[in-house]
Design a protein around this motif. Sequence first.
Motif, mmCIF file in Angstrom:
data_model
loop_
_atom_site.group_PDB
_atom_site.id
_atom_site.type_symbol
_atom_site.label_atom_id
_atom_site.label_comp_id
_atom_site.label_asym_id
_atom_site.label_seq_id
_atom_site.Cartn_x
_atom_site.Cartn_y
_atom_site.Cartn_z
ATOM 1 N N ARG A 1 81.499 22.706 55.133
ATOM 2 C CA ARG A 1 80.426 21.882 54.566
ATOM 3 C C ARG A 1 79.057 22.419 54.969
ATOM 4 N N GLN A 2 78.972 22.982 56.164
ATOM 5 C CA GLN A 2 77.706 23.533 56.654
ATOM 6 C C GLN A 2 77.415 24.920 56.095
ATOM 7 N N GLY A 3 78.366 25.506 55.384
ATOM 8 C CA GLY A 3 78.137 26.816 54.795
ATOM 9 C C GLY A 3 78.552 27.986 55.656
ATOM 10 N N PHE A 4 79.206 27.718 56.808
ATOM 11 C CA PHE A 4 79.600 28.796 57.706
ATOM 12 C C PHE A 4 80.965 29.386 57.364
ATOM 13 N N LEU A 5 81.836 28.575 56.782
ATOM 14 C CA LEU A 5 83.183 29.030 56.456
ATOM 15 C C LEU A 5 83.484 28.810 54.978
ATOM 16 N N GLU A 6 84.375 29.594 54.457
ATOM 17 C CA GLU A 6 84.855 29.434 53.088
ATOM 18 C C GLU A 6 86.379 29.339 53.123
ATOM 19 N N VAL A 7 86.899 28.221 52.629
ATOM 20 C CA VAL A 7 88.343 28.021 52.593
ATOM 21 C C VAL A 7 88.843 28.430 51.213
ATOM 22 N N ARG A 8 89.669 29.462 51.174
ATOM 23 C CA ARG A 8 90.201 29.969 49.912
ATOM 24 C C ARG A 8 91.662 29.542 49.786
ATOM 25 N N PRO A 9 91.977 28.722 48.780
ATOM 26 C CA PRO A 9 93.357 28.247 48.616
ATOM 27 C C PRO A 9 94.357 29.393 48.601
ATOM 28 N N ARG A 10 95.411 29.242 49.409
ATOM 29 C CA ARG A 10 96.520 30.185 49.497
ATOM 30 C C ARG A 10 96.117 31.565 50.044
ATOM 31 N N GLN A 11 94.861 31.687 50.476
ATOM 32 C CA GLN A 11 94.409 32.964 51.047
ATOM 33 C C GLN A 11 94.009 32.835 52.516
ATOM 34 N N GLY A 12 93.426 31.719 52.883
ATOM 35 C CA GLY A 12 92.990 31.524 54.254
ATOM 36 C C GLY A 12 91.534 31.105 54.342
ATOM 37 N N THR A 13 91.008 31.141 55.554
ATOM 38 C CA THR A 13 89.629 30.729 55.822
ATOM 39 C C THR A 13 88.822 31.939 56.279
ATOM 40 N N TYR A 14 87.661 32.120 55.674
ATOM 41 C CA TYR A 14 86.824 33.293 55.934
ATOM 42 C C TYR A 14 85.427 32.873 56.385
ATOM 43 N N VAL A 15 84.800 33.734 57.180
ATOM 44 C CA VAL A 15 83.405 33.508 57.561
ATOM 45 C C VAL A 15 82.532 33.761 56.339
ATOM 46 N N ALA A 16 81.735 32.753 55.974
ATOM 47 C CA ALA A 16 80.912 32.838 54.765
ATOM 48 C C ALA A 16 79.549 33.453 55.074
ATOM 49 N N ASP A 17 78.872 33.874 54.039
ATOM 50 C CA ASP A 17 77.482 34.318 54.153
ATOM 51 C C ASP A 17 76.618 33.057 54.146
ATOM 52 N N TYR A 18 76.331 32.523 55.348
ATOM 53 C CA TYR A 18 75.631 31.241 55.430
ATOM 54 C C TYR A 18 74.212 31.319 54.880
ATOM 55 N N ARG A 19 73.643 32.512 54.805
ATOM 56 C CA ARG A 19 72.303 32.640 54.218
ATOM 57 C C ARG A 19 72.349 32.373 52.716
ATOM 58 N N ARG A 20 73.494 32.697 52.114
ATOM 59 C CA ARG A 20 73.647 32.493 50.672
ATOM 60 C C ARG A 20 74.235 31.118 50.351
ATOM 61 N N ASN A 21 75.152 30.643 51.206
ATOM 62 C CA ASN A 21 75.878 29.414 50.909
ATOM 63 C C ASN A 21 75.420 28.216 51.730
ATOM 64 N N GLY A 22 74.423 28.413 52.573
ATOM 65 C CA GLY A 22 74.037 27.362 53.507
ATOM 66 C C GLY A 22 73.202 26.245 52.899
ATOM 67 N N ASN A 23 72.882 25.267 53.733
ATOM 68 C CA ASN A 23 72.107 24.093 53.343
ATOM 69 C C ASN A 23 71.309 23.626 54.551
ATOM 70 N N MET A 24 70.777 22.411 54.494
ATOM 71 C CA MET A 24 69.982 21.921 55.626
ATOM 72 C C MET A 24 70.825 21.777 56.883
ATOM 73 N N ASP A 25 72.113 21.465 56.745
ATOM 74 C CA ASP A 25 72.987 21.382 57.916
ATOM 75 C C ASP A 25 73.114 22.755 58.577
ATOM 76 N N THR A 26 73.156 23.804 57.765
ATOM 77 C CA THR A 26 73.195 25.162 58.299
ATOM 78 C C THR A 26 71.926 25.442 59.097
ATOM 79 N N LEU A 27 70.801 25.066 58.525
ATOM 80 C CA LEU A 27 69.521 25.283 59.191
ATOM 81 C C LEU A 27 69.476 24.559 60.527
ATOM 82 N N MET A 28 69.982 23.314 60.552
ATOM 83 C CA MET A 28 69.950 22.556 61.797
ATOM 84 C C MET A 28 70.867 23.177 62.847
ATOM 85 N N ALA A 29 72.001 23.713 62.424
ATOM 86 C CA ALA A 29 72.883 24.400 63.369
ATOM 87 C C ALA A 29 72.167 25.600 63.973
#
Length: 238
Positions: free
Chosen positions: A60-88
């Motif tokens: 939700r904070q934009g740090f991770l991306e959950v891909r169905p049937r593939q796994g969880t990956y570290v996301a590009d938080y600069r591209r996918n982030g939001n105000m919660d990302t900024l606060m983190a």
Amino acid sequence: MEFERLYAPSLKELFVRQLQGMILSGELPMGEKLPSERELCEQMRVSRAVVNGGVTELARQGFLEVRPRQGTYVADYRRNGNMDTLMAIMHYNGGVLAREEIRSILEVRQGLEHMTVSRAIACASDEEIRGLEPCLTALEDPRCTPAQAAETAFAFHHGMTLIGGNHILPLIYSSFKVPCIALWIRFCRRYGVDALSYNICRLYGCLLARDKQAASAWIDQYMEEAISGSQQIYTDSQ
């Protein structure tokens, strides 16, 4: 002297903080695939519910991306982030921001202030502009603390967005409240509440005079002082 309330973070909060730190420090690079939830549970000795909830929060904070049937990956938080990302990012490393993060926040604020002042001068009535005066009075109170001054400064700037006639600008400014407050507190602790009060009083004078050119020049001056001049708010180690 004011003391902050103490509380014990939950295991989920500790999980989120640890992964945030690993991502922001580069220990977990963008695109990296995380171990499975079962492996994370075993390595970190927490329940499946803690891992699942923490991963959901980080996504939700934009740090991770959950891909169905593939796994969880570290996301590009600069591209996918939001105000919660900024606060983190704001709270990472005990709230010590990197120089470029502070510069970026100040540059965005500079653009917002230009738009806000321009709208207020063009659209607000004299009565509406004078309605901002209580903020100046509060800042001039010798008992005003850095935290109170920061809240008052935000109230002044948010008040300008409200009298400018643009219905979206106040919402944008509100979403930016927490980082603005944090940096104003840092400014006041370093240079004093009087310095913040002076900046706002002078800007208010430009509003009253409806002098857009002077207001724009003053915004650029005090923002440049904070970004690269004599009133920088980076930490001493930066």
